[in-house]
Write a protein that holds these residues in place. Structure first.
Motif, PDB file in Angstrom:
ATOM      1  N   GLN A   3       0.856  -1.191   0.000  1.00 14.51           N
ATOM      2  CA  GLN A   3       0.000   0.000   0.000  1.00 14.51           C
ATOM      3  C   GLN A   3       0.891   1.240   0.000  1.00 14.51           C
ATOM      4  OE1 GLN A   3      -3.255   0.293  -0.338  1.00 14.51           O
ATOM      5  NE2 GLN A   3      -3.243   2.486  -0.069  1.00 14.51           N
ATOM      6  N   PRO A  37      -2.387   2.602  -8.792  1.00 14.48           N
ATOM      7  CA  PRO A  37      -3.574   1.798  -9.136  1.00 14.48           C
ATOM      8  C   PRO A  37      -4.874   2.297  -8.514  1.00 14.48           C
ATOM      9  CG  PRO A  37      -1.730   0.359  -8.624  1.00 14.48           C
ATOM     10  CD  PRO A  37      -1.294   1.763  -8.294  1.00 14.48           C
ATOM     11  N   ASP A  38      -4.801   2.935  -7.360  1.00 16.63           N
ATOM     12  CA  ASP A  38      -6.020   3.430  -6.707  1.00 16.63           C
ATOM     13  C   ASP A  38      -6.398   4.845  -7.139  1.00 16.63           C
ATOM     14  OD1 ASP A  38      -4.161   5.010  -5.380  1.00 16.63           O
ATOM     15  OD2 ASP A  38      -4.590   4.217  -3.391  1.00 16.63           O
ATOM     16  N   ARG A  40      -4.520   7.611  -6.915  1.00 13.75           N
ATOM     17  CA  ARG A  40      -3.688   8.671  -6.342  1.00 13.75           C
ATOM     18  C   ARG A  40      -2.469   8.885  -7.240  1.00 13.75           C
ATOM     19  NH1 ARG A  40      -2.398   6.956  -0.449  1.00 13.75           N
ATOM     20  NH2 ARG A  40      -2.201   4.947  -1.495  1.00 13.75           N
ATOM     21  N   SER A  57      -3.641  12.771  -3.251  1.00  9.72           N
ATOM     22  CA  SER A  57      -4.936  12.412  -3.820  1.00  9.72           C
ATOM     23  C   SER A  57      -5.070  13.070  -5.188  1.00  9.72           C
ATOM     24  CB  SER A  57      -6.077  12.886  -2.912  1.00  9.72           C
ATOM     25  OG  SER A  57      -6.180  14.304  -2.960  1.00  9.72           O
TER      26      SER A  57
END
Length: 78
Positions: A3, A37-38, A40, A57
């Motif tokens: 993460q 991947p998320d 950000r 973000s």
């Protein structure tokens, strides 16, 4: 990939594609950005590609880019 978090080694961010502006100079004095991947955005120093990365973000990145385009940081340019 672990993460992502602020200060994480950019080298641990496997699978991301780092890119830099075409305005960067030949000596490599620039920052590089990568979409995570998320969604950000990670930022690293191009001269220290395995050093720490800062993670922002999408909203923070958008605000920063708009401020740069709007000239809010022009006084910092040499």
């Amino acid at each position: 990939m672990n993460q992502p978090y602020n200060g994480m080694s950019a080298a641990q961010m496997d699978g991301v594609v780092w890119r830099k502006s075409h305005f960067s100079n030949p000596s490599g004095n620039c920052v590089e950005l990568a979409e995570l991947p998320d969604g950000r955005v990670a930022m690293r120093n191009s001269r220290d590609p395995e050093g720490p990365a800062l993670v922002y973000s999408r909203r923070d990145t958008d605000a920063f880019v708009r401020a740069v385009k709007g000239g809010e940081f022009d006084d910092l340019i040499a």
